[in-house]
Design a protein around this motif. Structure first.
Motif, PDB file in Angstrom:
ATOM      1  N   ALA A  93     159.099 -43.745   2.550  1.00 27.85           N
ATOM      2  CA  ALA A  93     160.426 -44.305   2.785  1.00 27.85           C
ATOM      3  C   ALA A  93     161.392 -43.999   1.649  1.00 27.85           C
ATOM      4  O   ALA A  93     162.476 -44.575   1.582  1.00 27.85           O
ATOM      5  CB  ALA A  93     160.308 -45.820   2.970  1.00 27.85           C
ATOM      6  N   SER A  94     160.992 -43.084   0.763  1.00 33.92           N
ATOM      7  CA  SER A  94     161.728 -42.988  -0.501  1.00 33.92           C
ATOM      8  C   SER A  94     162.862 -41.982  -0.532  1.00 33.92           C
ATOM      9  O   SER A  94     163.702 -42.037  -1.407  1.00 33.92           O
ATOM     10  CB  SER A  94     160.757 -42.661  -1.624  1.00 33.92           C
ATOM     11  OG  SER A  94     160.308 -41.335  -1.499  1.00 33.92           O
ATOM     12  N   GLY A  95     162.892 -41.015   0.390  1.00 36.81           N
ATOM     13  CA  GLY A  95     163.953 -40.014   0.263  1.00 36.81           C
ATOM     14  C   GLY A  95     163.942 -39.025   1.407  1.00 36.81           C
ATOM     15  O   GLY A  95     163.458 -39.349   2.491  1.00 36.81           O
ATOM     16  N   GLY A  96     164.438 -37.846   1.198  1.00 33.46           N
ATOM     17  CA  GLY A  96     164.422 -36.805   2.215  1.00 33.46           C
ATOM     18  C   GLY A  96     163.000 -36.353   2.496  1.00 33.46           C
ATOM     19  O   GLY A  96     162.082 -36.676   1.745  1.00 33.46           O
ATOM     20  N   PRO A  97     162.801 -35.610   3.587  1.00 27.25           N
ATOM     21  CA  PRO A  97     161.449 -35.227   4.014  1.00 27.25           C
ATOM     22  C   PRO A  97     160.646 -34.512   2.919  1.00 27.25           C
ATOM     23  O   PRO A  97     159.489 -34.821   2.720  1.00 27.25           O
ATOM     24  CB  PRO A  97     161.703 -34.300   5.206  1.00 27.25           C
ATOM     25  CG  PRO A  97     163.065 -34.619   5.676  1.00 27.25           C
ATOM     26  CD  PRO A  97     163.834 -35.145   4.502  1.00 27.25           C
ATOM     27  N   VAL A  98     161.280 -33.599   2.222  1.00 28.28           N
ATOM     28  CA  VAL A  98     160.543 -32.825   1.219  1.00 28.28           C
ATOM     29  C   VAL A  98     160.210 -33.676   0.006  1.00 28.28           C
ATOM     30  O   VAL A  98     159.056 -33.699  -0.461  1.00 28.28           O
ATOM     31  CB  VAL A  98     161.345 -31.573   0.805  1.00 28.28           C
ATOM     32  CG1 VAL A  98     160.748 -30.948  -0.444  1.00 28.28           C
ATOM     33  CG2 VAL A  98     161.395 -30.577   1.954  1.00 28.28           C
ATOM     34  N   ALA A  99     161.186 -34.398  -0.501  1.00 34.10           N
ATOM     35  CA  ALA A  99     160.936 -35.248  -1.665  1.00 34.10           C
ATOM     36  C   ALA A  99     159.916 -36.332  -1.339  1.00 34.10           C
ATOM     37  O   ALA A  99     159.016 -36.625  -2.137  1.00 34.10           O
ATOM     38  CB  ALA A  99     162.241 -35.873  -2.150  1.00 34.10           C
ATOM     39  N   ALA A 100     160.028 -36.921  -0.150  1.00 33.76           N
ATOM     40  CA  ALA A 100     159.085 -37.958   0.251  1.00 33.76           C
ATOM     41  C   ALA A 100     157.672 -37.382   0.356  1.00 33.76           C
ATOM     42  O   ALA A 100     156.704 -38.003  -0.079  1.00 33.76           O
ATOM     43  CB  ALA A 100     159.518 -38.571   1.576  1.00 33.76           C
ATOM     44  N   ALA A 151     153.331 -38.055  11.060  1.00 37.39           N
ATOM     45  CA  ALA A 151     154.765 -38.270  11.254  1.00 37.39           C
ATOM     46  C   ALA A 151     155.572 -37.519  10.204  1.00 37.39           C
ATOM     47  O   ALA A 151     156.615 -36.912  10.504  1.00 37.39           O
ATOM     48  CB  ALA A 151     155.075 -39.769  11.189  1.00 37.39           C
ATOM     49  N   GLN A 152     155.088 -37.531   8.971  1.00 32.84           N
ATOM     50  CA  GLN A 152     155.815 -36.849   7.909  1.00 32.84           C
ATOM     51  C   GLN A 152     155.844 -35.339   8.144  1.00 32.84           C
ATOM     52  O   GLN A 152     156.860 -34.676   7.922  1.00 32.84           O
ATOM     53  CB  GLN A 152     155.167 -37.158   6.555  1.00 32.84           C
ATOM     54  CG  GLN A 152     155.989 -36.695   5.369  1.00 32.84           C
ATOM     55  CD  GLN A 152     157.323 -37.411   5.305  1.00 32.84           C
ATOM     56  OE1 GLN A 152     157.494 -38.499   5.876  1.00 32.84           O
ATOM     57  NE2 GLN A 152     158.284 -36.798   4.632  1.00 32.84           N
ATOM     58  N   ILE A 153     154.715 -34.821   8.615  1.00 38.87           N
ATOM     59  CA  ILE A 153     154.655 -33.387   8.878  1.00 38.87           C
ATOM     60  C   ILE A 153     155.563 -33.037  10.055  1.00 38.87           C
ATOM     61  O   ILE A 153     156.251 -32.007  10.047  1.00 38.87           O
ATOM     62  CB  ILE A 153     153.192 -32.958   9.119  1.00 38.87           C
ATOM     63  CG1 ILE A 153     152.445 -33.011   7.786  1.00 38.87           C
ATOM     64  CG2 ILE A 153     153.115 -31.567   9.734  1.00 38.87           C
ATOM     65  CD1 ILE A 153     150.938 -32.855   7.901  1.00 38.87           C
ATOM     66  N   ASP A 154     155.601 -33.901  11.062  1.00 40.13           N
ATOM     67  CA  ASP A 154     156.549 -33.675  12.165  1.00 40.13           C
ATOM     68  C   ASP A 154     157.985 -33.617  11.646  1.00 40.13           C
ATOM     69  O   ASP A 154     158.777 -32.778  12.077  1.00 40.13           O
ATOM     70  CB  ASP A 154     156.413 -34.804  13.205  1.00 40.13           C
ATOM     71  CG  ASP A 154     155.142 -34.656  14.034  1.00 40.13           C
ATOM     72  OD1 ASP A 154     154.542 -33.564  14.007  1.00 40.13           O
ATOM     73  OD2 ASP A 154     154.752 -35.627  14.701  1.00 40.13           O
ATOM     74  N   ALA A 155     158.297 -34.510  10.728  1.00 40.25           N
ATOM     75  CA  ALA A 155     159.655 -34.511  10.167  1.00 40.25           C
ATOM     76  C   ALA A 155     159.923 -33.209   9.410  1.00 40.25           C
ATOM     77  O   ALA A 155     161.034 -32.657   9.480  1.00 40.25           O
ATOM     78  CB  ALA A 155     159.822 -35.717   9.237  1.00 40.25           C
ATOM     79  N   LEU A 156     158.931 -32.727   8.706  1.00 39.69           N
ATOM     80  CA  LEU A 156     159.103 -31.471   7.968  1.00 39.69           C
ATOM     81  C   LEU A 156     159.241 -30.294   8.924  1.00 39.69           C
ATOM     82  O   LEU A 156     160.014 -29.360   8.676  1.00 39.69           O
ATOM     83  CB  LEU A 156     157.923 -31.262   7.016  1.00 39.69           C
ATOM     84  CG  LEU A 156     157.952 -32.178   5.792  1.00 39.69           C
ATOM     85  CD1 LEU A 156     156.570 -32.246   5.124  1.00 39.69           C
ATOM     86  CD2 LEU A 156     158.991 -31.692   4.776  1.00 39.69           C
TER      87      LEU A 156
END
Lengths: 210, 210
Positions: A93-100, A151-156
């Motif tokens: 929940a901390s930032g953009g997809p890459v930084a997170a 989910a994070q990988i989907d966002a990336l």
DNA sequence: CCTACCGATCGGTAGG
DNA sequence: CCTACCGATCGGTAGG
């Protein structure tokens, strides 16, 4: 800290159902020292007498807090999973997809490589020793955790920054392996750092958006 | 097949020092079934009685072929490592750096994921159970094996095709983890194939030469 | 939580 | 290789 689960938190004697909280009650000491011993020697090789001694009590006393040895293992895994899950969720929940993503990897690696990070390692490497009912429970915890990564990988993928976009599942498992295997070789005393490992993982798995 | 090592090949009775070769002598049967049991249950959880029954003999008979249970574990690991080492070495000599790398990964994955590929998996996941003298020996076998990969990665860096060139050791260990962790999740019956995994690894770790 | 204890099972051996 | 066996240790319990 992990919240105790309903199944394994309460001692079996009705006379003393609630353990006083705090880092130094018997249950907490057992789980902490068991995590270390299970990691070092494996579940089967660590005896209840060793567990008791490391927790500073007699071997019979373990069974005031836990019904059997396997229940201690479950408690170790639950705590490890809950701690890492919470840390990685906060990172997500901390930032953009890459930084997170980078922060998630950092937190995951801290959870298995830092000093006293025994619980999650036991979770990763001792699943075989679980009775089948507990195994289903633990597998569910794992699935919940991996769903975050999915989910994070989907966002990336959505922003074009995931190199393994052609096979999300295989590349996700490759990432898990690249991280979890570090337990086997990572040596801070030989100059390995989590930051350098995160950088390497980012180079391998991330790409510039197109 | 693996060649037997000096330490663990000879039975202890002088009356019958040489086991007749062939896939069905007692020693071979013990090692093969021990590999499977050690993989499924772990070294400590697999009992000598189970090992004996799986090999079709009485439990006492194991100690005609091996001095103790640990020696069986060493034999399993030696055979696994020798087989995979040979297969990967042949792959390395097979073509250009990129094609050879892909074949090496294929052979390594076959060595831990195929049916009856238990030996190498035990090698990867049961090191803790080794007595310290045997552990040094096995660690050396591992170093020799990893040296092949190191050389191959150097060759890929030389032609500009290795994505982790900035940190060869970290990226090499990331690769090892991405491969070895497959033991934990790979399910051919759910459609996973080694070929698809090799493709994914190639996408992650290789790049076009510059 | 401790004391005292138990039945089961473990890895391994002697003798053939 | 089998038969017969052993000492040690294991996880766990009863009673307080």
């Amino acid at each position: 800290m992990a919240k105790p689960s309903a199944e394994s938190a309460s001692p079996r004697k009705p006379g003393r159902p609630k353990a006083p909280p705090g880092p130094d009650n018997g249950r907490t000491r057992i789980v902490r020292s068991a995590a270390r011993l299970f990691r070092e020697k494996g579940f089967r090789a660590a005896t209840v007498r060793e567990l008791a001694e490391a927790a500073g009590m007699q071997s019979g006393s373990l069974f005031y807090f836990f019904r059997n040895k396997e229940e201690i293992l479950v408690a170790v895994m639950e705590e490890g999973m809950a701690d890492v899950h919470a840390a990685v969720a906060a990172a997500q929940a901390s930032g953009g997809p890459v930084a997170a993503f980078r922060l998630m990897a950092q937190r995951h690696l801290e959870g298995i490589l830092d000093r006293d990070a025994d619980h999650m390692t036991v979770m990763l490497y001792e699943t075989r020793a679980l009775p089948s009912a507990a195994e289903r429970h633990v597998r569910q915890l794992r699935r919940d955790y991996e769903a975050m990564w999915e989910a994070q990988i989907d966002a990336l993928i959505a922003v074009g920054c995931w190199r393994g976009a052609e096979s999300p599942r295989l590349s996700r498992m490759a990432l898990m392996g690249a991280m979890n295997w570090a337990v086997q070789w990572f040596r801070p005393d030989r100059g390995d750092t989590i930051e350098a490992l995160v950088d390497t993982l980012a180079q391998l798995f991330l790409k510039e958006s197109e």
